[in-house]
Scaffold this active site. Structure first.
Site, PDB file in Angstrom:
ATOM      1  N   LYS A 233       0.834  -1.212   0.000  1.00 22.73           N
ATOM      2  CA  LYS A 233       0.000   0.000   0.000  1.00 22.73           C
ATOM      3  C   LYS A 233       0.866   1.259   0.000  1.00 22.73           C
ATOM      4  O   LYS A 233       0.638   2.204  -0.765  1.00 22.73           O
ATOM      5  CB  LYS A 233      -0.908  -0.026   1.239  1.00 22.73           C
ATOM      6  CG  LYS A 233      -1.623   1.268   1.534  1.00 22.73           C
ATOM      7  CD  LYS A 233      -2.669   1.554   0.495  1.00 22.73           C
ATOM      8  CE  LYS A 233      -3.146   2.987   0.548  1.00 22.73           C
ATOM      9  NZ  LYS A 233      -4.180   3.284  -0.404  1.00 22.73           N
ATOM     10  N   CYS A 287      -3.568  10.710   1.333  1.00 22.37           N
ATOM     11  CA  CYS A 287      -2.803   9.487   1.087  1.00 22.37           C
ATOM     12  C   CYS A 287      -1.399   9.772   0.589  1.00 22.37           C
ATOM     13  O   CYS A 287      -0.415   9.476   1.251  1.00 22.37           O
ATOM     14  CB  CYS A 287      -3.558   8.651   0.076  1.00 22.37           C
ATOM     15  SG  CYS A 287      -5.275   8.457   0.540  1.00 22.37           S
TER      16      CYS A 287
HETATM   17  N1  SAJ Z   1      -1.280  14.940  -8.672  1.00 21.94           N
HETATM   18  C1  SAJ Z   1      -0.377  15.685  -9.391  1.00 21.94           C
HETATM   19  N2  SAJ Z   1       0.048  15.197 -10.590  1.00 21.94           N
HETATM   20  C2  SAJ Z   1      -0.421  14.024 -11.095  1.00 21.94           C
HETATM   21  C3  SAJ Z   1      -1.323  13.270 -10.350  1.00 21.94           C
HETATM   22  C4  SAJ Z   1      -1.751  13.745  -9.150  1.00 21.94           C
HETATM   23  O1  SAJ Z   1       0.055  16.757  -8.967  1.00 21.94           O
HETATM   24  O2  SAJ Z   1      -0.003  13.672 -12.202  1.00 21.94           O
HETATM   25  C5  SAJ Z   1      -1.753  15.425  -7.369  1.00 21.94           C
HETATM   26  C6  SAJ Z   1      -3.255  15.643  -7.340  1.00 21.94           C
HETATM   27  O3  SAJ Z   1      -3.597  16.897  -7.852  1.00 21.94           O
HETATM   28  C7  SAJ Z   1      -3.530  15.514  -5.868  1.00 21.94           C
HETATM   29  C8  SAJ Z   1      -2.521  14.450  -5.421  1.00 21.94           C
HETATM   30  O4  SAJ Z   1      -1.531  14.408  -6.410  1.00 21.94           O
HETATM   31  O5  SAJ Z   1      -3.283  16.729  -5.189  1.00 21.94           O
HETATM   32  C9  SAJ Z   1      -3.071  13.076  -5.197  1.00 21.94           C
HETATM   33  O6  SAJ Z   1      -4.055  12.771  -6.161  1.00 21.94           O
HETATM   34  P1  SAJ Z   1      -4.189  11.332  -6.844  1.00 21.94           P
HETATM   35  O7  SAJ Z   1      -5.352  11.372  -7.764  1.00 21.94           O
HETATM   36  O8  SAJ Z   1      -2.907  10.925  -7.443  1.00 21.94           O
HETATM   37  O9  SAJ Z   1      -4.415  10.325  -5.638  1.00 21.94           O
HETATM   38  P2  SAJ Z   1      -5.416  10.269  -4.378  1.00 21.94           P
HETATM   39  O10 SAJ Z   1      -4.678  10.764  -3.191  1.00 21.94           O
HETATM   40  O11 SAJ Z   1      -6.724  10.887  -4.653  1.00 21.94           O
HETATM   41  O12 SAJ Z   1      -5.616   8.699  -4.264  1.00 21.94           O
HETATM   42  C10 SAJ Z   1      -4.460   7.870  -4.118  1.00 21.94           C
HETATM   43  C11 SAJ Z   1      -4.544   6.719  -5.108  1.00 21.94           C
HETATM   44  N3  SAJ Z   1      -3.270   6.022  -5.180  1.00 21.94           N
HETATM   45  C12 SAJ Z   1      -2.626   5.791  -6.339  1.00 21.94           C
HETATM   46  O13 SAJ Z   1      -3.044   6.171  -7.407  1.00 21.94           O
HETATM   47  C13 SAJ Z   1      -1.348   5.023  -6.238  1.00 21.94           C
HETATM   48  C14 SAJ Z   1      -5.647   5.767  -4.701  1.00 21.94           C
HETATM   49  O14 SAJ Z   1      -5.669   4.618  -5.542  1.00 21.94           O
HETATM   50  C15 SAJ Z   1      -5.450   5.330  -3.246  1.00 21.94           C
HETATM   51  O15 SAJ Z   1      -6.466   4.453  -2.815  1.00 21.94           O
HETATM   52  C16 SAJ Z   1      -5.505   6.589  -2.402  1.00 21.94           C
HETATM   53  O16 SAJ Z   1      -4.409   7.421  -2.784  1.00 21.94           O
HETATM   54  C17 SAJ Z   1      -5.400   6.180  -0.941  1.00 21.94           C
HETATM   55  O17 SAJ Z   1      -6.433   6.184  -0.256  1.00 21.94           O
HETATM   56  O18 SAJ Z   1      -4.315   5.762  -0.504  1.00 21.94           O
END
Ligand code: SAJ
Length: 465
Positions: A233, A287
């Protein structure tokens, strides 16, 4: 197995409860927050997540889901409570506790609260994201207070799959770690479709947990030991954090070189083995901005890359504020030039930077959700406020009152704004007509290639001016 007690009715516990309740189980959802319970009893849902309200209402109506502030005897217990970072640790870097650490107090409290209700053959599953070894070193000793023994047939930390015929009578209590992997905004869909990893403290526990999740999971279910599952995880989210930090670092380099990082990333990603993520104002959510520290806390000496990535991503809100100042200064000099040459179109009002009015668009940590936990947008608002700017913040998804500067319409935010900064890439913001404004676009929302910006100025993060 018929009755499940879910501890914690938040982003994971509530959707999981509704899923189980609509797949043949009697579910008791437990939360210590009375307001959450009242909201649910009134048929409302405190979390904005597509499809969730309908599912919860159906489950409550059919009585397959009940909510309460305390647990009851059940066949299985799922712990899905928050594990925030201990913030004061960040300031204590020079003192004894060197790194931010997981606050496990909610996990401990939830585990302690179920101890009096545990019966032989019960299954206890931890879903909260936790540092490696939490299940074996913290959860198990608490559960053992029930007087029930817990089998741990792990060899060198690996679960033993040697015994194919698992005896259930020899296992008074089954314990497993099963991390959630769902993406906020797509939780219900991903709860069903995603593969799951289940870490048992022994083979029998893993199999028991698998049988439970198989009732609604359509993805594959993989079994391993509890510590490996905890680490899996954390690795998933850390991989993403490091990749985003790399994209952010590329953006900073591109600004210095005067090239467009968004174009460069798109071109680099045409390579079959490259997939660079997107730069932005920082990483939010409960997360990705948090979990890497759970690895660091157990191995600080060997996690320099992970620590640096966290620092790069945490530094982005301050960089956005620098871009805001740069854009204001640029507009001021354009205004001066415009006034000198008598050009009406470039004679924007001149403001000493720190008295300018800034419209912040977006408070949520990412597109099309209402979640502001660890949101870099909120950090940008706070930094701008601290610099003395007059800030108006608008987010169509986020409830009013989240920040003092929040206004309830786009018009109110844009009215009289000297500069607009786009902080969240909500779908609604992609349609905006901001041609006459000075804009800092941190999410590459505005298509500056095809749309004309006749009077205003658009400064994109990771791009040339
Ligand atoms: N972000 C960027 N650039 C990107 C992708 C995301 O700056 O290319 C930023 C987003 O704007 C945001 C943050 O990262 O602020 C996180 O967003 P996210 O969509 O990547 O992830 P979360 O936090 O919404 O959800 C993640 C997911 N993990 C992965 O994709 C590995 C989800 O599957 C998990 O279940 C979740 O964390 C969790 O609960 O751990």
């Amino acid at each position: 197995m018929k009755k499940i007690c879910v501890m914690g009715l938040g982003y994971i516990g509530l959707p999981t409860s509704s899923m189980l309740a609509t797949h043949g189980f009697q579910v008791l959802g437990v939360d210590v927050n009375h307001q959450v319970l009242e909201t649910l009893k009134n048929g409302e849902v405190h979390i904005h997540e597509p499809g969730l309200k309908t599912l919860i209402q159906a489950a409550l109506k059919s009585k397959s889901l009940r909510v309460s502030h305390q647990p009851e005897p059940a066949d299985a217990f799922i712990i899905a409570v928050p594990t925030p970072l201990l913030r004061e640790a960040e300031e204590g870097r020079k003192s004894d506790r060197a790194w931010p650490r997981a606050d496990l107090s909610h996990v401990i409290a939830a585990a302690e609260s179920i101890v009096p209700y545990l019966r032989p053959s019960n299954l206890v599953i931890l879903e909260s994201t936790v540092p490696p070894r939490t299940t074996t070193d913290i959860l198990i000793p608490i559960l053992q207070r029930s007087g029930l023994s817990i089998s741990r047939d792990t060899i060198n930390g690996e679960i033993s799959f040697a015994r194919q015929n698992v005896s259930t009578s020899a296992h008074p209590l089954y314990v497993a770690y099963c991390p959630e992997r769902v993406l906020p905004g797509r939780i219900l869909e991903e709860l069903v479709r995603n593969d799951r990893v289940i870490g048992g403290v022994d083979r029998a526990s893993a199999e028991m947990a698998k049988a439970l999740y198989a009732s609604f999971v359509e993805g594959e279910i993989f079994l391993t030991d509890a510590t490996t599952a905890e680490m899996v995880k954390l690795m998933e989210n850390t991989y993403r954090d490091v990749n985003i930090a790399l994209a952010n670092e590329f953006a900073l380099v591109a600004e210095q070189l005067g090239i467009n990082v968004w174009e460069a990333i798109e071109l680099a990603n045409r390579h079959p083995r490259v997939n660079i993520l997107k730069p932005g104002p920082g990483v939010g959510g409960h997360c990705i901005a948090v979990d890497p520290w759970f690895i660091v806390q157990v191995a600080p000496e060997v996690t320099l890359l992970i620590q640096t990535a966290r620092q790069v991503n945490d530094s982005m809100p301050a960089h956005v504020v620098e871009l805001v100042k740069q854009a204001l200064a640029e507009q001021r000099s354009k205004g001066v030039e415009g006034q000198k040459s008598g050009d009406e179109t470039t004679s924007a009002p001149l403001h000493p930077c720190s008295t300018a009015r800034i419209a912040c668009l977006g408070l949520a940590y990412k597109a099309d959700i209402d979640d502001t936990r660890e949101s870099p947008a909120i950090k940008v608002v706070e930094l701008l406020r601290a610099e003395g700017f007059e800030v108006r913040a608008y987010d169509p998804q986020v409830p009013m009152g989240t920040v003092p500067e929040q206004v309830d319409s786009l018009e109110a935010a844009l009215d009289g704004a000297d500069l607009v900064v786009i902080l969240t890439d909500h779908t609604e913001f992609r349609q905006l007509e901001l041609e006459s404004h000075v804009v800092v676009d941190t999410r590459n929302v505005l298509d500056t290639q095809t749309r004309k910006i006749p009077r205003g100025l658009c400064l994109k993060l990771g791009n040339r001016l």
